[in-house]
Write an enzyme that holds these catalytic residues in place. Structure first.
Site, PDB file in Angstrom:
ATOM      1  N   ASP A  18       8.630  34.862  23.377  1.00 31.95           N
ATOM      2  CA  ASP A  18       7.955  35.909  22.618  1.00 31.95           C
ATOM      3  C   ASP A  18       6.449  35.620  22.515  1.00 31.95           C
ATOM      4  O   ASP A  18       5.683  36.427  21.976  1.00 31.95           O
ATOM      5  CB  ASP A  18       8.577  35.975  21.207  1.00 31.95           C
ATOM      6  CG  ASP A  18       8.407  37.346  20.556  1.00 31.95           C
ATOM      7  OD1 ASP A  18       8.202  38.332  21.280  1.00 31.95           O
ATOM      8  OD2 ASP A  18       8.479  37.417  19.311  1.00 31.95           O
ATOM      9  N   GLN A  33      12.358  36.777  14.620  1.00 31.58           N
ATOM     10  CA  GLN A  33      11.873  38.112  14.263  1.00 31.58           C
ATOM     11  C   GLN A  33      10.857  38.041  13.124  1.00 31.58           C
ATOM     12  O   GLN A  33      11.118  37.442  12.085  1.00 31.58           O
ATOM     13  CB  GLN A  33      13.064  39.013  13.871  1.00 31.58           C
ATOM     14  CG  GLN A  33      12.674  40.445  13.568  1.00 31.58           C
ATOM     15  CD  GLN A  33      12.058  41.167  14.767  1.00 31.58           C
ATOM     16  OE1 GLN A  33      12.521  41.046  15.907  1.00 31.58           O
ATOM     17  NE2 GLN A  33      10.993  41.934  14.532  1.00 31.58           N
ATOM     18  N   LYS A  81      16.918  44.566  20.655  1.00 30.86           N
ATOM     19  CA  LYS A  81      16.593  43.537  21.644  1.00 30.86           C
ATOM     20  C   LYS A  81      17.871  42.931  22.229  1.00 30.86           C
ATOM     21  O   LYS A  81      17.958  42.663  23.432  1.00 30.86           O
ATOM     22  CB  LYS A  81      15.709  42.450  21.009  1.00 30.86           C
ATOM     23  CG  LYS A  81      14.288  42.931  20.740  1.00 30.86           C
ATOM     24  CD  LYS A  81      13.498  42.035  19.795  1.00 30.86           C
ATOM     25  CE  LYS A  81      12.151  42.673  19.453  1.00 30.86           C
ATOM     26  NZ  LYS A  81      11.386  41.955  18.433  1.00 30.86           N
TER      27      LYS A  81
END
Ligand code: NAP
Length: 277
Positions: free
Chosen positions: A116, A93, A49
């Site tokens: 996200d 994450q 990412k």
């Protein structure tokens, strides 16, 4: 359905917008990544990412916390990023180590930095059809569906899986587009019959080749969000591809779209923050 090509197009657009933002605001959009612990797969995802961010002209700031981090410590860290003037988006994450309350950590992300799409605020935005951020994988799937002109109005959509970042928001986005949505999960009875009635099937189970080709209605659209070791999806591809009108491969289907949406939403967040100040 070619996710690699569509994601490349999305990344090109995002790169142009990031360049424009740099010209307008005098700085790059900035994504903070947060990795807790040493899980090798998570480390690889974060690295990927960050590399893609750099290619798109997005600055990324790495935050690494030890395996022993407590919920309080992680929440404090994320709250500081949420308040940080230089940060536009935050990516925590998943998964975090077992001793941490992951939901509490996600909720420490300020809604306007939730690129996200993992907070309750973002989930509510998806459910109400608001302009908030989408969970990246379902958001990527919607872009694929739209790129292939799949008409969702009145379509029978079956989502297999109900996780907070994939199955559940996926169903909400499909419902928002007037599909008739059925959620399936580990307690669902008669799954093959339910799938056999679907015009659109989204598999988000996490079990290799779990959805059998024989279950798929001829002419259905099959989206395989699964990603299992050995590059295997949640759908038995060969059999499903014979029946389906459209199907996503693994790899090269849903996967590339997820990062594409994350970066696009980071630039969105940067513009929205700049507009507010
Ligand atoms: P998860 O949190 O483990 O959720 C799996 C879901 O599948 C659960 O809702 C579970 O039901 C359901 N399930 C399990 N066994 C089932 C069965 N026998 N019949 C019907 N449903 C069953 O997984 P996730 O995070 O949503 O991920 C799902 C898959 O997507 C994984 O392969 C993952 O690697 C992949 N993924 C891909 C991306 C990407 O970028 N491409 C991103 C995220 C995830 P219960 O709720 O009843 O337990």
């Amino acid at each position: 359905m070619d996710g690699t090509a569509l994601a490349a197009k999305l990344l090109d657009e995002t790169t142009s917008r990031a360049q424009q933002f740099l010209a307008d605001a005098g700085r790059k959009p900035c994504l903070a990544t947060v990795l807790v612990g040493d899980d090798p797969a998570s480390r690889t995802y974060v690295k990927m990412k960050m590399n893609r961010s750099a290619k798109a002209g997005i600055e990324s700031v790495r935050n690494e916390l030890p395996d022993t981090t407590t919920t309080r410590e992680l929440v404090d860290h994320i709250e500081a990023l949420s308040a940080g003037p230089a940060i536009d988006g935050i990516l925590l994450q998943h998964p975090v180590p077992a001793q941490i309350d992951e939901r509490a950590a996600f909720e420490a992300i300020a809604p306007h930095k939730d690129v996200d799409g993992v907070t309750m605020h973002s989930f509510a935005s998806m459910a109400f059809g608001d302009t908030g951020f989408q969970s990246c994988t379902p958001g990527g799937i919607m872009r694929l569906i739209d790129a292939y002109d799949v008409d969702l109005t009145g379509a029978r959509a079956v989502v297999i899986g109900r996780s907070p970042i994939l199955g559940k928001p996926m169903g909400m986005l499909l419902l928002g587009r007037d599909a008739t949505v059925t959620y399936c999960h580990s307690k669902t009875r008669d799954l093959p019959e339910i799938v056999a009635g679907a015009d659109v099937v989204v598999a988000a189970v996490g079990k290799p080749e779990f959805v059998k080709g024989a279950w798929i209605k001829p002419g259905a659209v099959v989206i395989d969000a699964g990603y299992n070791p050995g590059n295997v999806g949640d759908v038995e591809y060969a059999g499903a591809a014979e029946a389906a009108r459209l199907i996503t491969p693994v790899p090269g289907g849903v996967g590339p779209m997820t990062i594409g949406v994350l970066l696009a939403q980071t630039v969105d967040a940067a513009y929205r923050r700049a507009a507010r100040s």
